[in-house]
Design a protein around this motif. Sequence first.
Motif, PDB file in Angstrom:
ATOM      1  N   ALA A  89     -11.603   4.398 -16.156  1.00  0.00           N
ATOM      2  CA  ALA A  89     -11.742   5.072 -14.870  1.00  0.00           C
ATOM      3  C   ALA A  89     -11.763   4.068 -13.726  1.00  0.00           C
ATOM      4  O   ALA A  89     -11.121   4.274 -12.693  1.00  0.00           O
ATOM      5  CB  ALA A  89     -13.011   5.924 -14.857  1.00  0.00           C
ATOM      6  N   ALA A  90     -12.488   2.976 -13.906  1.00  0.00           N
ATOM      7  CA  ALA A  90     -12.547   1.951 -12.859  1.00  0.00           C
ATOM      8  C   ALA A  90     -11.179   1.320 -12.661  1.00  0.00           C
ATOM      9  O   ALA A  90     -10.760   1.060 -11.531  1.00  0.00           O
ATOM     10  CB  ALA A  90     -13.585   0.887 -13.211  1.00  0.00           C
ATOM     11  N   SER A  91     -10.480   1.072 -13.739  1.00  0.00           N
ATOM     12  CA  SER A  91      -9.143   0.489 -13.658  1.00  0.00           C
ATOM     13  C   SER A  91      -8.184   1.420 -12.920  1.00  0.00           C
ATOM     14  O   SER A  91      -7.424   0.992 -12.048  1.00  0.00           O
ATOM     15  CB  SER A  91      -8.617   0.190 -15.061  1.00  0.00           C
ATOM     16  N   ALA A  92      -8.242   2.697 -13.238  1.00  0.00           N
ATOM     17  CA  ALA A  92      -7.373   3.669 -12.568  1.00  0.00           C
ATOM     18  C   ALA A  92      -7.702   3.759 -11.082  1.00  0.00           C
ATOM     19  O   ALA A  92      -6.797   3.821 -10.236  1.00  0.00           O
ATOM     20  CB  ALA A  92      -7.516   5.044 -13.228  1.00  0.00           C
ATOM     21  N   ALA A  93      -8.993   3.729 -10.756  1.00  0.00           N
ATOM     22  CA  ALA A  93      -9.406   3.790  -9.349  1.00  0.00           C
ATOM     23  C   ALA A  93      -8.897   2.574  -8.585  1.00  0.00           C
ATOM     24  O   ALA A  93      -8.371   2.692  -7.479  1.00  0.00           O
ATOM     25  CB  ALA A  93     -10.932   3.877  -9.252  1.00  0.00           C
ATOM     26  N   LEU A  94      -9.051   1.405  -9.177  1.00  0.00           N
ATOM     27  CA  LEU A  94      -8.608   0.191  -8.501  1.00  0.00           C
ATOM     28  C   LEU A  94      -7.091   0.174  -8.344  1.00  0.00           C
ATOM     29  O   LEU A  94      -6.582  -0.135  -7.279  1.00  0.00           O
ATOM     30  CB  LEU A  94      -9.071  -1.056  -9.249  1.00  0.00           C
ATOM     31  N   LYS A  95      -6.377   0.541  -9.384  1.00  0.00           N
ATOM     32  CA  LYS A  95      -4.910   0.531  -9.314  1.00  0.00           C
ATOM     33  C   LYS A  95      -4.406   1.469  -8.224  1.00  0.00           C
ATOM     34  O   LYS A  95      -3.492   1.132  -7.480  1.00  0.00           O
ATOM     35  CB  LYS A  95      -4.305   0.887 -10.660  1.00  0.00           C
ATOM     36  N   VAL A  99      -2.675  -0.489  -4.478  1.00  0.00           N
ATOM     37  CA  VAL A  99      -1.357  -0.321  -3.865  1.00  0.00           C
ATOM     38  C   VAL A  99      -1.509  -0.118  -2.361  1.00  0.00           C
ATOM     39  O   VAL A  99      -0.779  -0.707  -1.563  1.00  0.00           O
ATOM     40  CB  VAL A  99      -0.606   0.869  -4.513  1.00  0.00           C
ATOM     41  N   PHE A 100      -2.472   0.692  -1.968  1.00  0.00           N
ATOM     42  CA  PHE A 100      -2.716   0.956  -0.562  1.00  0.00           C
ATOM     43  C   PHE A 100      -3.187  -0.312   0.160  1.00  0.00           C
ATOM     44  O   PHE A 100      -2.680  -0.655   1.227  1.00  0.00           O
ATOM     45  CB  PHE A 100      -3.740   2.077  -0.425  1.00  0.00           C
TER      46      PHE A 100
END
Length: 114
Positions: A89-95, A99-100
């Motif tokens: 979940a943390a990885s998905a949030a950071l990814k 990008v932004f």
Amino acid sequence: MKKEYMMYAMTLGSIGDAINEMIDAIEEQSPEGVKRATKLFTNVEAAIKEETPPDIFTGEHQELIEAFKLWNVANKQATAMRSENIVEAASAALKKHEVFMVSIMDRIYDKLRK
């Protein structure tokens, strides 16, 4: 190039380095890495808020602050899960927010080059 622009570019370089460290910490695939990324985030967020950008970069700088806030919210939600899914979940949030953040920094660097 103006000295204030150079100083701001150096600050952005440090921010970029910290973002890379956060990515590396989360990619370790461990709760400890997520905690380290969160600590790095807190340090970077404070540095960004304290920075006074040259007027030409004010809009992008504010967007960068907002991007870090969004990432912080997503990361807090991920770490609140307190399960084996924290890392994913943390990885998905950071990814998602990486990008932004990178696109904002790219726009700033484009202005610096002009």
